[in-house]
Design a protein around this motif. Structure first.
Motif, mmCIF file in Angstrom:
data_model
loop_
_atom_site.group_PDB
_atom_site.id
_atom_site.type_symbol
_atom_site.label_atom_id
_atom_site.label_comp_id
_atom_site.label_asym_id
_atom_site.label_seq_id
_atom_site.Cartn_x
_atom_site.Cartn_y
_atom_site.Cartn_z
ATOM 1 N N SER A 34 29.289 2.657 -60.604
ATOM 2 C CA SER A 34 29.880 1.402 -61.148
ATOM 3 C C SER A 34 30.929 0.847 -61.106
ATOM 4 O O SER A 34 31.620 1.398 -60.561
ATOM 5 C CB SER A 34 29.298 1.657 -62.685
ATOM 6 N N ASP A 35 31.039 -0.297 -61.192
ATOM 7 C CA ASP A 35 32.587 -1.062 -61.317
ATOM 8 C C ASP A 35 33.488 -0.330 -62.274
ATOM 9 O O ASP A 35 34.583 -0.286 -61.612
ATOM 10 C CB ASP A 35 32.185 -2.597 -61.637
ATOM 11 N N GLU A 36 33.086 0.125 -63.333
ATOM 12 C CA GLU A 36 33.970 0.707 -64.286
ATOM 13 C C GLU A 36 34.491 2.018 -63.756
ATOM 14 O O GLU A 36 35.537 2.333 -63.701
ATOM 15 C CB GLU A 36 33.235 1.055 -65.483
ATOM 16 N N TRP A 37 33.602 2.755 -62.904
ATOM 17 C CA TRP A 37 33.921 4.072 -62.263
ATOM 18 C C TRP A 37 34.805 3.704 -61.135
ATOM 19 O O TRP A 37 35.852 4.527 -61.004
ATOM 20 C CB TRP A 37 32.508 4.706 -61.990
ATOM 21 N N GLN A 39 36.775 1.388 -60.723
ATOM 22 C CA GLN A 39 38.217 0.995 -61.337
ATOM 23 C C GLN A 39 39.073 2.260 -61.739
ATOM 24 O O GLN A 39 40.249 2.282 -61.491
ATOM 25 C CB GLN A 39 37.944 -0.133 -62.715
ATOM 26 N N TRP A 40 38.307 3.271 -62.281
ATOM 27 C CA TRP A 40 38.879 4.544 -62.809
ATOM 28 C C TRP A 40 39.480 5.142 -61.603
ATOM 29 O O TRP A 40 40.579 5.674 -61.580
ATOM 30 C CB TRP A 40 37.738 5.112 -63.813
ATOM 31 N N ASP A 44 42.974 2.498 -60.946
ATOM 32 C CA ASP A 44 43.892 3.292 -61.951
ATOM 33 C C ASP A 44 44.385 4.527 -61.704
ATOM 34 O O ASP A 44 45.180 4.771 -62.576
ATOM 35 C CB ASP A 44 43.058 3.297 -63.237
ATOM 36 N N HIS A 229 39.412 9.734 -68.017
ATOM 37 C CA HIS A 229 38.920 8.546 -68.315
ATOM 38 C C HIS A 229 37.773 8.331 -67.662
ATOM 39 O O HIS A 229 37.127 7.339 -67.396
ATOM 40 C CB HIS A 229 39.645 7.444 -68.517
ATOM 41 N N ASN A 230 37.040 9.060 -66.768
ATOM 42 C CA ASN A 230 36.048 9.038 -65.973
ATOM 43 C C ASN A 230 34.786 8.623 -66.848
ATOM 44 O O ASN A 230 34.372 9.250 -67.620
ATOM 45 C CB ASN A 230 35.597 10.351 -65.290
ATOM 46 N N PRO A 231 34.228 7.371 -66.635
ATOM 47 C CA PRO A 231 33.237 7.037 -67.605
ATOM 48 C C PRO A 231 31.794 7.534 -67.516
ATOM 49 O O PRO A 231 31.079 7.329 -68.133
ATOM 50 C CB PRO A 231 33.252 5.534 -67.198
#
Length: 366
Positions: A34-37, A39-40, A44, A229-231
């Motif tokens: 995912s996009d959130e994954w 980014q993390w 980041d 913080h891995n979603p």
């Protein structure tokens, strides 16, 4: 359109416009992503300022990618920047054209000119030969241990007779694990606490209290803030101690896969180095964790920080022995020397299997 040879492909560093095709290919190749994954994992990260991904293109078309995750590693009294290779993928239209090897060679050439002392990964059976061809060496078989709480978890995706047999064995397995837990020695006077959130300052202090001389990731506060913080995973932290002092902590990560199997990993154990007080606290911590995650199908641990005798006391079995050796693959650590030929950090030989103290913290995105 596929090109004739690997040399005809353009290999370059990641551009923000590559994010969508990277995620599309990742989803098709590995599932999820995912996009959130993204980014993390790649943006980041606290260890480098750039996005550590190499991209291969054919006439402007996204053909493949090699992603790296940076780690600040410590061995002896020295630290060194290392890269863990992962998420290497080639679009089906461009496979068997040398793109995989070209990406790997370009990464090794680049990091050989940077302050990176070595690269490593744990490739699966299908991709390992490609990494070895690019100069990697198998330096260790990393020990993994499983507490199988639901035998059907090992049969997920297999044929019906195996699944039926696994379900039939479930009551006996549960009775066996209850017996192991009841017989396991749990010390008196040790207080176990589950934290409402990951206690980063505490974990960093425990890490500094007992660091091994072998190769491992530095657990400072910036790294720990990022790591958990891995979603895609649910993390919980437990600590234990006595006399007003915290002596040890464990971080777990839990996830349910596409087959509906829920696995809880013991991701990290701190301090990493053994001591009488730490080992006493670990006995209480492992008892607490087997109770807290009794509904998970599998409990898993990769590493050497927990004594094997303690794992066995709670029903964890090695993947190097029957019956698990028949249904699991060994975790083979592959390392790459990109330095000046002196393949060591802090006097520790990176090619020596005894020189590593890795866990899921360094090995995977769990």
């Amino acid at each position: 359109m596929a090109l004739e040879t690997a040399e005809e492909y353009t290999v370059r560093w990641f551009d923000p416009a590559d994010r969508e095709p990277f995620l599309d290919l990742y989803t098709d190749t590995f599932g999820g992503g995912s996009d959130e994954w993204f980014q993390w994992k790649y943006v980041d990260t606290p260890r480098v300022a750039h996005v550590p991904i190499l991209v291969a293109t054919a006439d402007g078309e996204f053909a493949g990618a090699r992603a790296q995750v940076p780690f600040l590693m410590r061995a002896g009294d020295e630290t060194a920047l290392a890269m863990r290779f992962g998420d290497t993928m080639v679009h089906p239209d461009h496979r068997r054209h040398g793109v995989f090897s070209r990406l790997t060679e370009r990464a090794l050439d680049h990091y050989g000119e940077m302050p990176v002392q070595f690269c490593y990964n744990v490739p699966n059976d299908l991709s390992r030969s490609g990494f070895l061809k690019a100069g990697g060496e198998i330096v260790a078989n990393l020990p993994s241990f499983y507490r199988v709480q639901q035998p059907g978890a090992l049969a997920a995706g297999t044929d019906l007779p195996i699944t039926i047999a696994a379900r039939a064995a479930a009551p006996a397995v549960r009775a066996y694990l209850r017996g192991r837990d009841q017989l396991a020695s749990v010390p008196e006077g040790v207080n176990v606490v589950e934290h409402a959130e990951i206690p980063v300052p505490l974990l960093a202090r425990l890490y500094r209290r007992g660091r091994p001389s072998s190769v491992h990731a530095v657990r400072d506060e910036p790294f720990l803030e990022w790591r958990y913080h891995n979603p895609d995973w649910e993390y919980r932290a437990f600590s234990a101690g006595s006399g007003g002092r915290t002596d040890a902590a464990i971080v777990t990560g839990t996830r349910t896969d596409e087959d509906g199997v829920t696995t809880t990993h013991v991701v990290d154990v701190l301090p990493l180095a053994s001591s009488d007080r730490r080992d006493t606290a670990l006995r209480s911590l492992l008892a607490a964790i087997t109770s807290a995650f009794r509904d998970s199908d599998l409990l898993a641990y990769c590493g050497t920080a927990i004594p094997r005798s303690l794992l066995a006391a709670h029903g964890f079995q090695s993947d190097g022995r029957l019956p698990l050796s028949q249904v699991t693959s060994p975790t083979k650590l592959v390392a790459y020397d990109v330095g000046d030929g002196d393949w060591s950090v802090g006097g520790v030989d990176v090619a020596d299997p005894r020189g590593w103290a890795l866990s899921d913290v360094e090995l995977d995105a769990r």
